[in-house]
Design a protein around this motif. Structure first.
Motif, PDB file in Angstrom:
ATOM      1  N   ALA A 140      55.222 100.849  11.103  1.00 46.03           N
ATOM      2  CA  ALA A 140      56.798 101.488  10.655  1.00 46.03           C
ATOM      3  C   ALA A 140      56.569 101.903   9.003  1.00 46.03           C
ATOM      4  O   ALA A 140      56.839 103.163   8.832  1.00 46.03           O
ATOM      5  N   GLU A 141      55.817 101.196   7.954  1.00 47.30           N
ATOM      6  CA  GLU A 141      56.072 101.891   6.655  1.00 47.30           C
ATOM      7  C   GLU A 141      55.022 102.215   6.620  1.00 47.30           C
ATOM      8  O   GLU A 141      55.394 103.551   5.723  1.00 47.30           O
ATOM      9  N   ILE A 142      54.059 102.297   6.861  1.00 49.14           N
ATOM     10  CA  ILE A 142      52.963 103.494   6.523  1.00 49.14           C
ATOM     11  C   ILE A 142      53.378 105.091   7.797  1.00 49.14           C
ATOM     12  O   ILE A 142      53.342 106.082   6.902  1.00 49.14           O
ATOM     13  N   SER A 143      53.882 104.409   8.695  1.00 53.18           N
ATOM     14  CA  SER A 143      54.486 105.922   9.630  1.00 53.18           C
ATOM     15  C   SER A 143      55.377 106.755   8.783  1.00 53.18           C
ATOM     16  O   SER A 143      55.182 106.870   8.154  1.00 53.18           O
ATOM     17  N   ASP A 144      56.279 105.648   7.848  1.00 57.03           N
ATOM     18  CA  ASP A 144      57.811 106.461   7.313  1.00 57.03           C
ATOM     19  C   ASP A 144      56.674 107.148   5.797  1.00 57.03           C
ATOM     20  O   ASP A 144      57.047 107.955   4.783  1.00 57.03           O
ATOM     21  N   ALA A 145      55.651 106.304   5.027  1.00 53.66           N
ATOM     22  CA  ALA A 145      55.117 106.919   3.637  1.00 53.66           C
ATOM     23  C   ALA A 145      54.185 108.245   4.207  1.00 53.66           C
ATOM     24  O   ALA A 145      54.444 108.652   3.928  1.00 53.66           O
ATOM     25  N   MET A 146      53.473 107.857   5.327  1.00 55.50           N
ATOM     26  CA  MET A 146      52.514 109.822   5.958  1.00 55.50           C
ATOM     27  C   MET A 146      53.378 110.169   6.399  1.00 55.50           C
ATOM     28  O   MET A 146      53.018 111.241   6.099  1.00 55.50           O
ATOM     29  N   GLY A 147      54.602 110.408   6.529  1.00 58.38           N
ATOM     30  CA  GLY A 147      55.235 110.739   7.725  1.00 58.38           C
ATOM     31  C   GLY A 147      54.218 111.355   8.878  1.00 58.38           C
ATOM     32  O   GLY A 147      54.839 112.684   9.354  1.00 58.38           O
ATOM     33  N   ILE A 148      54.360 110.651   9.557  1.00 54.57           N
ATOM     34  CA  ILE A 148      54.088 110.459  11.190  1.00 54.57           C
ATOM     35  C   ILE A 148      54.093 109.566  12.000  1.00 54.57           C
ATOM     36  O   ILE A 148      54.958 108.620  11.180  1.00 54.57           O
ATOM     37  N   SER A 149      54.605 109.895  13.548  1.00 55.60           N
ATOM     38  CA  SER A 149      54.847 108.565  14.533  1.00 55.60           C
ATOM     39  C   SER A 149      53.726 106.905  14.148  1.00 55.60           C
ATOM     40  O   SER A 149      52.668 107.836  13.839  1.00 55.60           O
ATOM     41  N   SER A 150      55.257 106.324  13.770  1.00 61.22           N
ATOM     42  CA  SER A 150      54.346 104.751  14.770  1.00 61.22           C
ATOM     43  C   SER A 150      52.839 104.995  15.759  1.00 61.22           C
ATOM     44  O   SER A 150      51.785 104.932  15.473  1.00 61.22           O
ATOM     45  N   ARG A 151      52.711 105.920  16.676  1.00 60.89           N
ATOM     46  CA  ARG A 151      52.242 106.300  17.486  1.00 60.89           C
ATOM     47  C   ARG A 151      50.630 106.194  16.881  1.00 60.89           C
ATOM     48  O   ARG A 151      50.396 105.717  17.080  1.00 60.89           O
ATOM     49  N   THR A 152      50.823 107.679  15.893  1.00 58.87           N
ATOM     50  CA  THR A 152      49.780 108.499  15.667  1.00 58.87           C
ATOM     51  C   THR A 152      49.330 107.093  14.839  1.00 58.87           C
ATOM     52  O   THR A 152      47.629 107.581  14.049  1.00 58.87           O
ATOM     53  N   VAL A 153      49.998 106.720  13.411  1.00 60.80           N
ATOM     54  CA  VAL A 153      49.275 105.539  13.206  1.00 60.80           C
ATOM     55  C   VAL A 153      48.268 104.056  13.834  1.00 60.80           C
ATOM     56  O   VAL A 153      47.244 104.022  13.630  1.00 60.80           O
ATOM     57  N   GLU A 154      49.223 104.022  15.186  1.00 55.32           N
ATOM     58  CA  GLU A 154      48.573 103.194  15.801  1.00 55.32           C
ATOM     59  C   GLU A 154      47.163 103.216  16.200  1.00 55.32           C
ATOM     60  O   GLU A 154      46.001 103.493  16.330  1.00 55.32           O
ATOM     61  N   THR A 155      46.975 104.801  16.679  1.00 58.64           N
ATOM     62  CA  THR A 155      45.947 105.512  16.823  1.00 58.64           C
ATOM     63  C   THR A 155      44.913 105.668  16.201  1.00 58.64           C
ATOM     64  O   THR A 155      43.765 105.526  16.434  1.00 58.64           O
ATOM     65  N   GLN A 156      45.114 106.564  14.979  1.00 58.93           N
ATOM     66  CA  GLN A 156      44.524 106.424  13.329  1.00 58.93           C
ATOM     67  C   GLN A 156      43.556 105.206  13.261  1.00 58.93           C
ATOM     68  O   GLN A 156      42.479 104.620  13.174  1.00 58.93           O
ATOM     69  N   LEU A 157      44.321 104.227  13.055  1.00 55.23           N
ATOM     70  CA  LEU A 157      44.089 102.521  13.272  1.00 55.23           C
ATOM     71  C   LEU A 157      43.097 101.901  14.218  1.00 55.23           C
ATOM     72  O   LEU A 157      41.864 101.509  13.878  1.00 55.23           O
ATOM     73  N   TYR A 158      43.321 102.895  15.560  1.00 55.14           N
ATOM     74  CA  TYR A 158      42.000 102.287  16.188  1.00 55.14           C
ATOM     75  C   TYR A 158      40.784 103.209  16.173  1.00 55.14           C
ATOM     76  O   TYR A 158      40.007 102.587  17.002  1.00 55.14           O
ATOM     77  N   LYS A 159      41.167 104.695  16.518  1.00 54.05           N
ATOM     78  CA  LYS A 159      39.886 105.213  15.736  1.00 54.05           C
ATOM     79  C   LYS A 159      38.930 104.566  14.871  1.00 54.05           C
ATOM     80  O   LYS A 159      37.979 104.163  14.558  1.00 54.05           O
ATOM     81  N   ALA A 160      39.712 104.158  13.782  1.00 51.20           N
ATOM     82  CA  ALA A 160      38.808 103.386  12.643  1.00 51.20           C
ATOM     83  C   ALA A 160      37.933 102.699  12.795  1.00 51.20           C
ATOM     84  O   ALA A 160      37.662 102.473  12.394  1.00 51.20           O
ATOM     85  N   MET A 161      39.199 101.479  13.580  1.00 53.10           N
ATOM     86  CA  MET A 161      38.409 100.573  13.704  1.00 53.10           C
ATOM     87  C   MET A 161      37.012 100.436  14.735  1.00 53.10           C
ATOM     88  O   MET A 161      36.057 100.151  14.613  1.00 53.10           O
ATOM     89  N   LYS A 162      37.042 101.759  15.399  1.00 51.94           N
ATOM     90  CA  LYS A 162      36.106 101.675  16.463  1.00 51.94           C
ATOM     91  C   LYS A 162      35.017 102.077  15.185  1.00 51.94           C
ATOM     92  O   LYS A 162      33.254 102.413  15.450  1.00 51.94           O
ATOM     93  N   GLN A 163      35.244 103.501  14.350  1.00 49.62           N
ATOM     94  CA  GLN A 163      34.230 104.287  13.757  1.00 49.62           C
ATOM     95  C   GLN A 163      33.250 103.370  12.595  1.00 49.62           C
ATOM     96  O   GLN A 163      32.457 102.753  12.341  1.00 49.62           O
ATOM     97  N   LEU A 164      34.377 102.046  12.072  1.00 47.89           N
ATOM     98  CA  LEU A 164      34.106 100.885  11.189  1.00 47.89           C
ATOM     99  C   LEU A 164      33.179 100.230  11.656  1.00 47.89           C
ATOM    100  O   LEU A 164      31.385  99.732  10.885  1.00 47.89           O
ATOM    101  N   ARG A 165      33.243  99.300  13.115  1.00 41.76           N
ATOM    102  CA  ARG A 165      32.058  98.562  13.653  1.00 41.76           C
ATOM    103  C   ARG A 165      30.870  99.240  13.537  1.00 41.76           C
ATOM    104  O   ARG A 165      29.671  99.457  12.977  1.00 41.76           O
ATOM    105  N   THR A 166      30.652 100.569  14.184  1.00 40.24           N
ATOM    106  CA  THR A 166      29.148 101.543  13.950  1.00 40.24           C
ATOM    107  C   THR A 166      28.924 101.808  12.611  1.00 40.24           C
ATOM    108  O   THR A 166      28.041 101.166  13.120  1.00 40.24           O
ATOM    109  N   MET A 167      29.933 101.879  11.367  1.00 46.70           N
ATOM    110  CA  MET A 167      29.112 102.315  10.277  1.00 46.70           C
ATOM    111  C   MET A 167      28.909 101.448   9.690  1.00 46.70           C
ATOM    112  O   MET A 167      27.313 101.057   8.660  1.00 46.70           O
ATOM    113  N   ILE A 168      29.365 100.360  10.334  1.00 37.45           N
ATOM    114  CA  ILE A 168      29.060  98.503   8.778  1.00 37.45           C
ATOM    115  C   ILE A 168      27.527  98.463   9.578  1.00 37.45           C
ATOM    116  O   ILE A 168      26.211  98.002   9.026  1.00 37.45           O
ATOM    117  N   ARG A 169      27.889  98.280  11.097  1.00 34.55           N
ATOM    118  CA  ARG A 169      26.360  98.320  11.690  1.00 34.55           C
ATOM    119  C   ARG A 169      25.156  98.990  10.960  1.00 34.55           C
ATOM    120  O   ARG A 169      23.783  98.535  11.207  1.00 34.55           O
TER     121      ARG A 169
END
Length: 180
Positions: A140-169
Motif C-alpha cells: 500500500a505504501e509503494i502504491s501511494d508513493a508511485m501513484g499506482i494501484s496495489s494490484r499493479t505493485v503486486e504484478t510488478q513484484l511478481y514480474k520482477a521476481m520472475k525476471q530476477l531469478r532468470t537473470m541471476i542464474r
C-alpha cells in the motif's frame, strides 16, 4: 412437479421444458466454456429457474445461461488473482533468511549479482523492488508513493521476481564459466 403453460394455455411439466431446451442451451454455453462446465451451468440455471419460468421460457433460459457464463468467468478471474497473490507471497517467503532476519531478495552466490540483475529490470519493476526491499515499504505504501494501484505493485513484484531469478542464474553461470 412445477407446471408451465404452453401457447394454448395447457400445462407443460418443467421436465418437458428441460428436455426441449437442454441440448440447445448446452450448445450455446459451449461457445464460451468447455462441455463439462456448460452442462453444469445449464443444470444450475434450471435448478434456479424452477418455479420461475415465464410463459415463453426460451429467451429467459438463454439469457440465464449467458449470465451464468459471465459469472463463471468472473469467478475464474478472482481465482486466478488469488493464485497469483499466493505465488507472490510464497516467492517472498522462499527468499527470506531467518538467520539474519534480513529479507533477501534472492538467494544468489553473491549480493553483487543480485544488484546487477536489479539494475537490468525495467524502470517500473526496478523502482518497486527498490522501495520494497531497500526501503522496506509495504504494498500500500509503494502504491501511494508511485501513484499506482496495489494490484499493479503486486504484478510488478511478481514480474520482477520472475525476471530476477532468470537473470541471476545467467549471471552466475557466466561468472562460473569465466573463472573456471
Amino acid at each position: 412437479m412445477q407446471q408451465e403453460r404452453d401457447d394454448d394455455g395447457l400445462m407443460i411439466p418443467t421436465a418437458q421444458i428441460f428436455h426441449e431446451y437442454y441440448s440447445a442451451l448446452v450448445g450455446y454455453a459451449c461457445k464460451f466454456v468447455d462441455l463439462h462446465t456448460a452442462e453444469d451451468l445449464v443444470q444450475d440455471v434450471f435448478i434456479q429457474a424452477y418455479g420461475k419460468l415465464p410463459h415463453n421460457p426460451r429467451s429467459y433460459l438463454f439469457r440465464s445461461v449467458h449470465n451464468k457464463c459471465v459469472d463463471y468467468f468472473k469467478h475464474q478471474a478472482v481465482h486466478r488473482r488469488f493464485v497469483q497473490d499466493s505465488l507472490l507471497t510464497q516467492q517472498e517467503l522462499e527468499f527470506y533468511h531467518p538467520d539474519t532476519g534480513h529479507p533477501s531478495l534472492l538467494e544468489a552466490p553473491d549480493e553483487r549479482s543480485v544488484w546487477e540483475a536489479i539494475e537490468l529490470l525495467p524502470p517500473k519493476c526496478r523502482e518497486v523492488v527498490r522501495l520494497r526491499y531497500m526501503e522496506g515499504l509495504k504494498t500500500a505504501e509503494i502504491s501511494d508513493a508511485m501513484g499506482i494501484s496495489s494490484r499493479t505493485v503486486e504484478t510488478q513484484l511478481y514480474k520482477a521476481m520472475k525476471q530476477l531469478r532468470t537473470m541471476i542464474r545467467k549471471i552466475s553461470i557466466f561468472f562460473v564459466w569465466i573463472f573456471f
